[in-house]
Write a protein that holds these residues in place. Structure first.
Motif, PDB file in Angstrom:
ATOM      1  N   ASN A  88       0.856  -1.225  -0.019  1.00 26.51           N
ATOM      2  CA  ASN A  88       0.197  -0.040  -0.050  1.00 26.51           C
ATOM      3  C   ASN A  88       0.883   1.322   0.073  1.00 26.51           C
ATOM      4  O   ASN A  88       1.818   1.340   0.871  1.00 26.51           O
ATOM      5  CB  ASN A  88      -0.895  -0.153   1.112  1.00 26.51           C
ATOM      6  CG  ASN A  88      -2.240   0.882   1.077  1.00 26.51           C
ATOM      7  OD1 ASN A  88      -1.679   2.082   0.397  1.00 26.51           O
ATOM      8  ND2 ASN A  88      -2.975   0.731   1.915  1.00 26.51           N
ATOM      9  N   SER A  89       0.472   2.155  -0.922  1.00 32.11           N
ATOM     10  CA  SER A  89       1.243   3.361  -1.074  1.00 32.11           C
ATOM     11  C   SER A  89       0.000   4.217  -1.629  1.00 32.11           C
ATOM     12  O   SER A  89      -1.170   3.964  -1.718  1.00 32.11           O
ATOM     13  CB  SER A  89       2.478   3.427  -1.512  1.00 32.11           C
ATOM     14  OG  SER A  89       3.007   4.548  -1.513  1.00 32.11           O
ATOM     15  N   GLY A  90       0.624   5.205  -2.165  1.00 32.32           N
ATOM     16  CA  GLY A  90      -0.398   6.232  -2.906  1.00 32.32           C
ATOM     17  C   GLY A  90       0.223   7.547  -3.321  1.00 32.32           C
ATOM     18  O   GLY A  90       1.149   8.078  -2.992  1.00 32.32           O
ATOM     19  N   GLU A 140      -5.927  11.050  -3.265  1.00 30.24           N
ATOM     20  CA  GLU A 140      -5.318   9.872  -3.426  1.00 30.24           C
ATOM     21  C   GLU A 140      -5.475   9.094  -4.497  1.00 30.24           C
ATOM     22  O   GLU A 140      -6.686   8.807  -4.611  1.00 30.24           O
ATOM     23  CB  GLU A 140      -5.121   9.259  -2.144  1.00 30.24           C
ATOM     24  CG  GLU A 140      -4.048   7.933  -2.286  1.00 30.24           C
ATOM     25  CD  GLU A 140      -4.161   7.192  -1.059  1.00 30.24           C
ATOM     26  OE1 GLU A 140      -5.074   7.170  -0.266  1.00 30.24           O
ATOM     27  OE2 GLU A 140      -3.420   6.288  -0.950  1.00 30.24           O
ATOM     28  N   GLN A 158      -4.780   5.305  -5.510  1.00 30.74           N
ATOM     29  CA  GLN A 158      -4.191   4.562  -4.667  1.00 30.74           C
ATOM     30  C   GLN A 158      -3.182   3.577  -5.330  1.00 30.74           C
ATOM     31  O   GLN A 158      -3.206   3.207  -6.540  1.00 30.74           O
ATOM     32  CB  GLN A 158      -5.483   3.563  -4.377  1.00 30.74           C
ATOM     33  CG  GLN A 158      -5.049   2.260  -3.435  1.00 30.74           C
ATOM     34  CD  GLN A 158      -4.608   2.430  -1.981  1.00 30.74           C
ATOM     35  OE1 GLN A 158      -3.609   3.384  -1.867  1.00 30.74           O
ATOM     36  NE2 GLN A 158      -5.294   1.866  -1.136  1.00 30.74           N
ATOM     37  N   VAL A 159      -2.409   3.107  -4.789  1.00 28.51           N
ATOM     38  CA  VAL A 159      -1.290   2.182  -4.877  1.00 28.51           C
ATOM     39  C   VAL A 159      -1.547   0.952  -3.861  1.00 28.51           C
ATOM     40  O   VAL A 159      -1.407   1.120  -2.817  1.00 28.51           O
ATOM     41  CB  VAL A 159       0.330   2.707  -4.888  1.00 28.51           C
ATOM     42  CG1 VAL A 159       1.494   1.601  -5.059  1.00 28.51           C
ATOM     43  CG2 VAL A 159       0.410   3.951  -5.835  1.00 28.51           C
ATOM     44  N   GLN A 201       2.990   8.123  -0.572  1.00 25.42           N
ATOM     45  CA  GLN A 201       2.515   7.651   0.725  1.00 25.42           C
ATOM     46  C   GLN A 201       3.457   6.548   1.631  1.00 25.42           C
ATOM     47  O   GLN A 201       3.961   5.683   0.570  1.00 25.42           O
ATOM     48  CB  GLN A 201       1.011   7.147   0.832  1.00 25.42           C
ATOM     49  CG  GLN A 201       0.474   6.707   2.198  1.00 25.42           C
ATOM     50  CD  GLN A 201      -1.087   6.062   1.907  1.00 25.42           C
ATOM     51  OE1 GLN A 201      -1.022   5.277   0.934  1.00 25.42           O
ATOM     52  NE2 GLN A 201      -1.816   6.529   2.884  1.00 25.42           N
ATOM     53  N   HIS A 214       2.813   3.873   3.880  1.00 22.10           N
ATOM     54  CA  HIS A 214       1.724   3.435   4.724  1.00 22.10           C
ATOM     55  C   HIS A 214       1.743   2.916   5.978  1.00 22.10           C
ATOM     56  O   HIS A 214       1.134   2.433   6.585  1.00 22.10           O
ATOM     57  CB  HIS A 214       0.971   2.246   3.777  1.00 22.10           C
ATOM     58  CG  HIS A 214      -0.553   2.153   4.067  1.00 22.10           C
ATOM     59  ND1 HIS A 214      -0.994   1.045   4.649  1.00 22.10           N
ATOM     60  CD2 HIS A 214      -1.632   2.897   4.107  1.00 22.10           C
ATOM     61  CE1 HIS A 214      -2.256   0.949   5.018  1.00 22.10           C
ATOM     62  NE2 HIS A 214      -2.675   2.071   4.649  1.00 22.10           N
TER      63      HIS A 214
HETATM   64 MG    MG Z   1      -2.827   4.079  -0.253  1.00 28.86          MG
END
Ligand code: MG
Length: 269
Positions: free
Chosen positions: A141-143, A151, A153-154, A250, A252
């Protein structure tokens, strides 16, 4: 004597009838007349519909290490000079790798650009962590945040279901992607994002919503989506007035191990 009285009255009656008839005719014409559209005369020469000026600026699409020549390169693998820690504004603490990428350094916090942006075209490449055994929202999870607030989303959704408005390429908690277009885990994904910032009046009221279009690995996944407001983890979108803001990536804070490379932006305002 009667004649002298009746004749003027008869004349008034005739005039009145004429006016009424005229009015009715005008009204009828108004109703029946086809709407007159202001149209230019149909061109007969192809040159009449050609536009030559002003000449377009010339952009080399692969000008700076693959980025367009008019882009601002935010990360080309050589340093993190364009980035700071979102937490304290100090140097970005993420890991710079030998292969021209950078990796989230867990719990050092998000990183953001030193520069502020409004509407942009943004190119980002990211890679999920092939070592991760996490599930759901904890898996890579990142972003990518536009203006620090919105955001994209990643996440690694290969064999990893989660709520669809929180999966990869969603506008977090607002818009699921139209399709899931991930490459296999551990390979490089691309996001090409067209973002138009929201507008606010002097009193701080939103007068125009922001919009986001996303191509994920060349596949259209967000089609001019109209932002409802900020992308909140908990709660409804917010619409507080704001100006230009940084692009943020991000952390996370769950050992995501997500990497990024080749980040560039073209300003659209
Ligand atoms: Mg995210």
């Amino acid at each position: 004597m009667k004649k002298y009285v009746l004749f003027p009255l008869f004349c008034i009656f005739l005039i009145s009838c004429g006016q009424t008839q005229e009015k009715k005719t005008e009204e009828t014409m108004e109703q029946e007349a086809p709407k007159e559209e202001v149209t230019q005369k149909e061109p007969t020469d192809p040159k009449e519909t050609e536009v030559w000026e002003p000449a377009r600026e010339i952009v080399n699409p692969t000008g700076q290490n693959g980025a367009p020549s008019d882009a601002i390169v935010l990360f080309d693998g050589s340093n993190l000079d364009e980035w700071v820690s979102a937490k304290d504004g100090g140097p970005a603490q993420w890991v710079l790798n030998d292969d021209g990428s950078m990796t989230v350094k867990d719990k050092t916090g998000d990183i953001k650009t030193k520069r502020n942006f409004g509407s942009v075209q943004l190119h980002v490449e990211w890679r999920s962590n092939s070592e991760s055994t996490a599930e759901g929202q904890a898996k890579s999870n990142s972003g990518v945040y536009l203006q620090d607030l919105y955001e994209v989303q990643v996440l690694d959704n290969n064999d990893n279901p989660t709520y669809i408005n929180g999966q990869a390429a969603s506008i977090y908690k607002q818009a699921p992607p139209l399709v899931q277009a991930l490459v296999p885990t551990g390979e490089w994904n691309t996001y090409d994002i067209i973002y138009h910032a929201p507008e606010f009046d002097a009193e701080g009221n939103k007068t125009k919503s922001g919009t986001i279009t996303v191509l994920h690995n060349g596949v259209l996944v967000q089609d001019h989506f109209e932002l409802q407001g900020t992308t909140e983890y908990i709660g409804w979108p917010k619409n507080n007035a704001h100006g230009k803001g940084p692009i943020k990536l991000q952390d996370h804070q769950d050992m995501s191990g997500v990497s990024y490379r080749n980040i560039w932006v073209r300003e659209l305002d």
